[in-house]
Motif scaffolding. Structure first.
Motif, PDB file in Angstrom:
ATOM      1  N   ARG A  62      49.636  40.979  39.141  1.00 52.26           N
ATOM      2  CA  ARG A  62      48.384  40.740  38.429  1.00 52.26           C
ATOM      3  C   ARG A  62      47.220  40.799  39.392  1.00 52.26           C
ATOM      4  NH1 ARG A  62      48.810  36.873  33.652  1.00 52.26           N
ATOM      5  NH2 ARG A  62      48.112  38.822  32.792  1.00 52.26           N
ATOM      6  N   ALA A  63      46.022  40.957  38.807  1.00 51.13           N
ATOM      7  CA  ALA A  63      44.818  40.919  39.647  1.00 51.13           C
ATOM      8  C   ALA A  63      44.649  39.506  40.206  1.00 51.13           C
ATOM      9  CB  ALA A  63      43.605  41.301  38.816  1.00 51.13           C
ATOM     10  N   ALA A  64      44.028  39.412  41.367  1.00 50.52           N
ATOM     11  CA  ALA A  64      43.862  38.090  41.984  1.00 50.52           C
ATOM     12  C   ALA A  64      42.508  37.980  42.667  1.00 50.52           C
ATOM     13  CB  ALA A  64      44.974  37.842  42.994  1.00 50.52           C
ATOM     14  N   LEU A  65      41.978  36.773  42.582  1.00 52.31           N
ATOM     15  CA  LEU A  65      40.742  36.463  43.296  1.00 52.31           C
ATOM     16  C   LEU A  65      41.154  35.869  44.632  1.00 52.31           C
ATOM     17  CD1 LEU A  65      37.616  36.195  43.049  1.00 52.31           C
ATOM     18  CD2 LEU A  65      37.987  33.947  42.043  1.00 52.31           C
ATOM     19  N   LYS A  66      40.664  36.479  45.724  1.00 52.80           N
ATOM     20  CA  LYS A  66      41.197  36.080  47.033  1.00 52.80           C
ATOM     21  C   LYS A  66      40.098  35.701  48.025  1.00 52.80           C
ATOM     22  CE  LYS A  66      44.463  38.542  48.905  1.00 52.80           C
ATOM     23  NZ  LYS A  66      45.254  39.699  49.402  1.00 52.80           N
ATOM     24  N   ALA A  67      40.435  34.715  48.819  1.00 47.63           N
ATOM     25  CA  ALA A  67      39.627  34.426  50.007  1.00 47.63           C
ATOM     26  C   ALA A  67      40.571  34.586  51.196  1.00 47.63           C
ATOM     27  CB  ALA A  67      39.072  33.019  49.959  1.00 47.63           C
ATOM     28  N   VAL A  68      40.146  35.351  52.174  1.00 47.13           N
ATOM     29  CA  VAL A  68      41.010  35.612  53.318  1.00 47.13           C
ATOM     30  C   VAL A  68      40.290  35.196  54.602  1.00 47.13           C
ATOM     31  CG1 VAL A  68      42.326  37.368  54.572  1.00 47.13           C
ATOM     32  CG2 VAL A  68      42.004  37.587  52.103  1.00 47.13           C
ATOM     33  N   GLY A  69      40.780  34.113  55.195  1.00 45.36           N
ATOM     34  CA  GLY A  69      40.242  33.639  56.481  1.00 45.36           C
ATOM     35  C   GLY A  69      38.751  33.363  56.448  1.00 45.36           C
ATOM     36  N   VAL A  79      43.863  33.141  43.642  1.00 44.84           N
ATOM     37  CA  VAL A  79      44.006  32.695  42.257  1.00 44.84           C
ATOM     38  C   VAL A  79      44.360  33.915  41.428  1.00 44.84           C
ATOM     39  CG1 VAL A  79      42.871  31.636  40.263  1.00 44.84           C
ATOM     40  CG2 VAL A  79      42.275  30.895  42.579  1.00 44.84           C
ATOM     41  N   ALA A  80      45.542  33.907  40.862  1.00 45.13           N
ATOM     42  CA  ALA A  80      45.971  35.071  40.074  1.00 45.13           C
ATOM     43  C   ALA A  80      45.372  35.015  38.672  1.00 45.13           C
ATOM     44  CB  ALA A  80      47.488  35.104  39.984  1.00 45.13           C
ATOM     45  N   GLN A  81      45.244  36.163  38.070  1.00 45.18           N
ATOM     46  CA  GLN A  81      44.732  36.211  36.700  1.00 45.18           C
ATOM     47  C   GLN A  81      45.692  35.445  35.784  1.00 45.18           C
ATOM     48  OE1 GLN A  81      44.010  40.191  35.399  1.00 45.18           O
ATOM     49  NE2 GLN A  81      42.737  39.560  33.684  1.00 45.18           N
ATOM     50  N   GLY A  82      45.140  34.559  34.976  1.00 39.62           N
ATOM     51  CA  GLY A  82      45.969  33.757  34.080  1.00 39.62           C
ATOM     52  C   GLY A  82      46.357  32.412  34.672  1.00 39.62           C
ATOM     53  N   GLU A  83      46.076  32.207  35.944  1.00 38.34           N
ATOM     54  CA  GLU A  83      46.471  30.967  36.604  1.00 38.34           C
ATOM     55  C   GLU A  83      45.309  29.978  36.628  1.00 38.34           C
ATOM     56  OE1 GLU A  83      48.547  29.801  40.889  1.00 38.34           O
ATOM     57  OE2 GLU A  83      47.122  31.452  40.788  1.00 38.34           O
ATOM     58  N   TRP A  84      45.648  28.676  36.529  1.00 33.47           N
ATOM     59  CA  TRP A  84      44.630  27.631  36.620  1.00 33.47           C
ATOM     60  C   TRP A  84      44.836  26.857  37.921  1.00 33.47           C
ATOM     61  CZ3 TRP A  84      41.358  24.873  32.756  1.00 33.47           C
ATOM     62  CH2 TRP A  84      40.976  25.736  31.724  1.00 33.47           C
ATOM     63  N   VAL A  85      43.806  26.809  38.746  1.00 28.21           N
ATOM     64  CA  VAL A  85      43.919  26.121  40.026  1.00 28.21           C
ATOM     65  C   VAL A  85      42.799  25.098  40.145  1.00 28.21           C
ATOM     66  CG1 VAL A  85      43.884  26.399  42.542  1.00 28.21           C
ATOM     67  CG2 VAL A  85      44.947  28.164  41.110  1.00 28.21           C
ATOM     68  N   VAL A 122      38.150  40.639  44.761  1.00 27.51           N
ATOM     69  CA  VAL A 122      39.151  40.674  43.697  1.00 27.51           C
ATOM     70  C   VAL A 122      40.121  41.790  44.091  1.00 27.51           C
ATOM     71  CG1 VAL A 122      39.596  41.246  41.286  1.00 27.51           C
ATOM     72  CG2 VAL A 122      37.642  39.821  41.883  1.00 27.51           C
ATOM     73  N   GLN A 123      41.388  41.443  44.145  1.00 27.66           N
ATOM     74  CA  GLN A 123      42.379  42.475  44.457  1.00 27.66           C
ATOM     75  C   GLN A 123      43.089  42.860  43.161  1.00 27.66           C
ATOM     76  OE1 GLN A 123      45.965  41.587  46.852  1.00 27.66           O
ATOM     77  NE2 GLN A 123      45.312  43.326  48.113  1.00 27.66           N
TER      78      GLN A 123
END
Lengths: 372, 216
Positions: free
Chosen positions: B4-11, B29-35, B65-66
């Motif tokens: 799935r698509a994911a919202l990412k922070a890297v370092g 944070v993957a699409q559909g996931e609640w964090v 967004v990946q």
């Protein structure tokens, strides 16, 4: 599943619509801006119109005193089509014989009553093709109208004559009547004409020239071989010198009023607009969180400001028009002032409103959104 | 399961004048996931959200967004926001404000309004749709802010203390309404509220600029 290349930007129509909705829902803020714009614009228009009016009044005064006269014209010119219609309507008809002051020509509607030009009394000199002797029917861009020596006909400076068919002078036509006629028809109001006392039998000489043709006309006048032999070089030089001087004054005064009136109004309104935008930075931050881009935010603000400016100008035009009527300012002067001022005002305002876009969202957006 | 698509922070690292706020933080944070993102005040939650949402450029690392294809894009156009402060266009109607989310996705006025009405109804604000936003209470404004975010079609939602101004019972209702509305949307909520965190699939804590313990 959205695709990576999908654009989630606002559509142009929605951005502009958002700006217009903001203007419409601005409440006191929008009313204040419209009022401010209207007052500034109305003052600028009236300043312009009254200055032009005073220039015209000065022209009449000079004319009355038998001095050199300038007529303030608006922008534009006499093009071929207009000249043809002039000719067809019979408003100005110049015969080849008349241009040598030795035949009969007709000038209608200039002084109200028909003026018949008879040998030795009035000469109508046509320039351009006619002077070049081509025989073309083209109505020239400049016309010199010379009247006989006023003293010999018993009229004073500042008056024109109607001349009966037998060559005798009739009731004098006042300067005001001639002026009104020229402006009412608006046929020559685009040009500059001057009246100078000339030597010899040609006491009074009008030079009418459309903008752009003035220099040509002057050159033609300088080399007129059709002027009577006893029209002195001095009188022609006087005409040219006067023409130059008054035109410079006219141009300086007119451009000064137009530029400053519109410029000051535009800058003041624009700065107020910028200030209000900065006070609304939180709102800009909100739009930013909704994905509104830099360019879209500018367009949004511009749509909002432009709508308010146009409404303000409408109110200003109405208010200034009413005041102009009360002040008896001539209609075309008001129109000229409104057009000139509006173009400068809107240009300046729009430029400054463009600045308000970046100014209203400087800094990081989160801080702006939280900055309440 | 398909990726799935994911919202990412890297370092991601970031400092303000008074010191370092984020220190090489990475999360996804993957699409559909609640964090849920928890942590004390000043721990950098809002800063991290700002960087993830493309509002703030990090001084180190990157956020994006990946997509399942592996392509990475800037996040700003793909993230909806629920802000800590209840910002709204005060003179515009509640419906107008809520429709901004849809408009921002190019839905067009009428479709955006329909979607906004549906969301307002879900959040119990439909009865106030014609009112001016400035007439709403703090809690209602917060719900309006949520409605605005939910009426967009973006695959990720960043919420900064979304229930901060709502009483506890309403808070739970709102979170449930969000869960109902956020179908297939990845949600990252910065919150102090343990009940809100309880509704999430994962809980992350941010302490001294670093992601701490994770709980499920």
């Amino acid at each position: 599943m959205p695709q990576p290349d999908r654009s989630s930007k606002w559509r142009l129509r929605e951005v502009v619509g958002e700006g217009i909705r903001n203007a419409a829902h601005g409440g006191p803020r929008s009313l204040f801006l419209v009022g401010l714009l209207a007052v500034l614009a109305a003052v600028a228009v009236l300043a312009e119109a009254t200055t032009l009016q005073s220039l015209r009044d000065e022209e009449v005064r000079l004319w009355r005193e038998g001095s050199h006269v300038v007529v303030v014209g608006s922008e534009g010119g006499i093009n071929g089509t207009e000249c043809e219609s002039l000719s067809e309507s019979g408003a100005v008809e110049v015969s080849g014989a008349a241009r040598r002051a030795s035949g009969t020509g007709t000038v209608e509607n200039l002084g109200g009553p028909e003026v018949t030009l008879t040998e030795g009394t009035v000469g109508v000199l046509a320039m351009g093709d006619r002077l070049a002797g081509s025989g073309s029917a083209r109505v020239p861009p400049a016309v010199v109208l010379a009247l006989p020596a006023a003293d010999s006909l018993g009229v004073s400076g500042g008056e024109m004559l109607t001349i009966a068919s037998d060559g005798t002078p009739e009731l004098p036509v006042t300067v005001d009547e001639v002026r009104d006629l020229f402006y009412a028809t608006n046929r020559y109001s685009t040009g500059v004409f001057s009246v100078v006392p000339a030597a010899g039998i040609f006491d009074t000489c009008f030079l009418l020239a459309a903008p752009g043709y003035l220099e040509i006309a002057k050159a033609q006048v300088s080399s007129l071989s059709v002027l009577p032999d006893h029209a002195s070089d001095a009188s022609i030089r006087l005409l040219l010198r006067t023409e130059d001087g008054v035109e410079q004054v006219r141009r300086r005064a007119e451009s000064r009023v137009t530029r400053w009136g519109g410029l000051v109004a535009g800058i003041v309104a624009g700065l107020v607009w910028v200030l209000m935008m900065m006070l609304r930075r939180t709102e800009s931050g909100l739009y930013r969180t909704l994905g509104v881009s830099f360019a879209e935010l500018i367009l949004l603000r511009l749509s909002e400001g432009f709508l308010l400016a146009v409404i303000g100008l409408g109110v200003a035009a109405t208010a200034a028009g009413v005041v102009s009527l009360a002040m008896d300012i001539r209609g075309e002067l008001f129109t000229h002032a409104l057009t000139a001022m509006a173009s400068v005002f809107l240009s300046v305002f729009v430029l400054i409103a463009l600045l308000a876009g970046p100014l209203s969202w400087r800094g990081d957006m989160i801080r702006l959104v939280k900055d309440r | 399961m398909a990726r799935r698509a994911a919202l990412k922070a890297v370092g991601v690292s970031h400092s303000f004048r008074d010191g370092r706020v984020l220190d090489e933080v990475s999360l996804e944070v993957a699409q559909g996931e609640w964090v849920a993102l928890m942590g004390p005040s000043g721990s950098g939650k809002t800063t991290l959200l700002s960087i993830l949402g493309g509002m703030l450029r990090p001084q180190g690392g990157h956020a994006c967004v990946q997509w399942p294809s592996g392509v990475e894009t800037h996040a700003a156009s793909w993230v909806a926001w629920v802000l800590q402060t209840t910002t709204a266009l005060g003179r515009r109607s509640v419906l107008d404000n809520a429709a901004l989310g849809g408009l921002s996705d190019g839905l067009g006025s009428s479709l955006a309004a329909d979607r906004a009405a549906e969301t307002l109804d879900r959040l119990g604000l439909m009865g106030r749709a014609d009112h001016r936003a400035r007439d709403l209470s703090g809690g209602e404004l917060q719900r309006l802010s949520i409605a605005r975010a939910l009426s967009s079609t973006r695959p990720f939602l960043l919420a900064d203390e979304p229930t901060g101004q709502i009483d506890q019972s309403t808070s739970q209702e709102v979170i449930r309404a969000m869960r109902d509305a956020c179908v297939d949307v990845g949600v990252l909520i910065a919150t102090h509220d343990r009940l809100v965190a309880h509704e999430c699939d994962r809980v992350l804590t941010l302490v001294d600029g670093r992601i701490g313990d994770a709980a499920t």
